[in-house]
Design an enzyme around this catalytic site. Structure first.
Site, PDB file in Angstrom:
ATOM      1  N   GLU A 157      -5.191  -5.702  10.646  1.00  0.00           N
ATOM      2  CA  GLU A 157      -4.181  -4.680  10.894  1.00  0.00           C
ATOM      3  C   GLU A 157      -4.457  -3.979  12.221  1.00  0.00           C
ATOM      4  O   GLU A 157      -5.282  -3.052  12.267  1.00  0.00           O
ATOM      5  CB  GLU A 157      -4.209  -3.643   9.763  1.00  0.00           C
ATOM      6  N   SER A 159       3.523  -2.807  10.332  1.00  0.00           N
ATOM      7  CA  SER A 159       4.983  -2.817  10.439  1.00  0.00           C
ATOM      8  C   SER A 159       5.611  -4.138  10.013  1.00  0.00           C
ATOM      9  O   SER A 159       6.556  -4.622  10.640  1.00  0.00           O
ATOM     10  CB  SER A 159       5.414  -2.426  11.859  1.00  0.00           C
ATOM     11  N   ASN A 163       0.868  -1.181   0.000  1.00  0.00           N
ATOM     12  CA  ASN A 163       0.000   0.000   0.000  1.00  0.00           C
ATOM     13  C   ASN A 163       0.907   1.234   0.000  1.00  0.00           C
ATOM     14  O   ASN A 163       1.539   1.540   1.016  1.00  0.00           O
ATOM     15  CB  ASN A 163      -0.880  -0.053   1.264  1.00  0.00           C
ATOM     16  N   GLY A 170       2.489   1.621  10.899  1.00  0.00           N
ATOM     17  CA  GLY A 170       3.425   2.730  10.747  1.00  0.00           C
ATOM     18  C   GLY A 170       4.140   3.110  12.038  1.00  0.00           C
ATOM     19  O   GLY A 170       4.769   4.151  12.126  1.00  0.00           O
ATOM     20  N   LYS A 222       0.120   4.278  -0.216  1.00  0.00           N
ATOM     21  CA  LYS A 222      -0.516   5.438   0.444  1.00  0.00           C
ATOM     22  C   LYS A 222      -0.330   6.728  -0.374  1.00  0.00           C
ATOM     23  O   LYS A 222      -0.271   6.677  -1.595  1.00  0.00           O
ATOM     24  CB  LYS A 222       0.014   5.590   1.872  1.00  0.00           C
ATOM     25  N   HIS A 244      -9.409   0.585   5.357  1.00  0.00           N
ATOM     26  CA  HIS A 244      -8.089   0.764   5.996  1.00  0.00           C
ATOM     27  C   HIS A 244      -8.272   1.630   7.243  1.00  0.00           C
ATOM     28  O   HIS A 244      -9.116   2.530   7.253  1.00  0.00           O
ATOM     29  CB  HIS A 244      -7.120   1.421   5.008  1.00  0.00           C
ATOM     30  N   GLU A 278      -6.724   4.045   8.327  1.00  0.00           N
ATOM     31  CA  GLU A 278      -6.612   5.492   8.096  1.00  0.00           C
ATOM     32  C   GLU A 278      -7.918   6.047   7.532  1.00  0.00           C
ATOM     33  O   GLU A 278      -8.281   7.194   7.788  1.00  0.00           O
ATOM     34  CB  GLU A 278      -5.414   5.774   7.169  1.00  0.00           C
TER      35      GLU A 278
HETATM   36  C1  PEP Z   1      -0.692  -0.270   6.225  1.00  0.00           C
HETATM   37  O1  PEP Z   1      -0.744   0.897   5.936  1.00  0.00           O
HETATM   38  O2  PEP Z   1      -1.603  -1.021   5.859  1.00  0.00           O
HETATM   39  C2  PEP Z   1       0.431  -0.735   7.011  1.00  0.00           C
HETATM   40  C3  PEP Z   1       0.371  -1.929   7.522  1.00  0.00           C
HETATM   41  O3  PEP Z   1       1.465   0.135   7.187  1.00  0.00           O
HETATM   42  P1  PEP Z   1       2.923  -0.217   7.808  1.00  0.00           P
HETATM   43  O4  PEP Z   1       3.394  -1.470   7.143  1.00  0.00           O
HETATM   44  O5  PEP Z   1       3.760   0.966   7.494  1.00  0.00           O
HETATM   45  O6  PEP Z   1       2.722  -0.413   9.278  1.00  0.00           O
END
Ligand code: PEP
Length: 249
Positions: free
Chosen positions: A166, A212, A9, A172, A11, A94, A96
């Protein structure tokens, strides 16, 4: 052999030229990779990345879409527009989108159904906040997001749906759920899926872990029986950090 689904992703990162450059590097590096791999660039780069990925097995994904097919919806991008560009999958719900843009389960469910109607595979993201986890409501939150997100989805359409677990506190932040903790939540998601669709369907569903994920933790996460892949944010932005995740075995 079990196959894994690794999605990147991107973003709100990268110009069109930067996106194309990364897509070309991944195409070369991941030629012959046996996993299902997807990249989700920004809307503005989808057409150019689609072109750059021609001849590779890497699939094109979108990071979101509007809940309507077309019409007076300023600023939205429709499922038909995504389809027109060769998009195969779309990330929905997601954290976010849920937390910064107040997207709720009903809206996310509408998008899931619309994506399926048009042959685009939804990746339905679910996850709890740290407060919810520490407050003991993890299962209630995840159960609700899965049930509401899949409302009206027929059993026959399930093979086109991926769930991404997630934990919000791991996105992040550099904090990853331990493989054991992540696997326990994935197992719970399968339990919810079994109550909705039966054991067989639940077992065959793809559940990605996200939060992460990096080259050094990908293998131990995906070694767990209920973890079928990864949804990767930060580490998907460079070939040197994403390719080893897709080539983890
Ligand atoms: C994500 O945005 O779905 C995500 C898991 O980000 P990151 O890997 O940076 O934690």
């Amino acid at each position: 052999m079990r196959s894994y689904y690794i999605a990147g992703n991107w973003k709100m990162h990268k110009t069109v030229a930067e996106s194309v450059a990364l897509a070309k590097e991944l195409k070369e590096k991941l030629a012959g990779c046996g996993e299902k791999v997807l990249v989700a660039p920004a809307f503005t780069a989808l057409a150019a990345v689609a072109e750059a990925l021609k001849g590779s097995n890497i699939l094109l994904g979108a990071q979101n879409m509007g809940p309507e097919e077309q019409g007076a919806h300023t600023g939205e991008v429709s499922v038909l527009m995504l389809k027109d560009l060769g998009v195969k999958a779309v990330i929905l719900g997601h954290s976010e989108r849920r937390h910064s843009y107040s997207e709720g389960d009903a809206l996310i469910n509408k998008k899931v159904l619309l994506a399926l109607k048009h042959g685009i595979e939804p990746i339905l993201c679910v996850g709890e906040t740290l407060e919810e986890r520490e407050g003991g409501t993890l299962e209630a939150v995840i159960g609700m997001q899965v049930r509401e997100g899949l409302k009206g989805v027929e059993a026959a359409a399930l093979k086109s749906v991926t769930i991404a677990y997630e934990p919000v506190w791991a996105i992040g932040t550099g904090k990853t759920a331990t493989p054991e903790d992540a696997d326990a939540v994935h197992a719970y998601i399968r339990k919810v899926l079994a109550s909705l669709y039966g054991e067989t369907a639940s077992k065959s569903m793809c559940i990605q872990y996200g939060g992460s994920v990096k080259a050094d933790n990908a293998a131990s996460l995906m070694a767990k029986p209920n973890i079928d892949g990864a949804l990767v944010g930060g580490a998907s932005l460079k070939v040197d950090t994403f390719a080893p995740i897709a080539l983890f075995r």
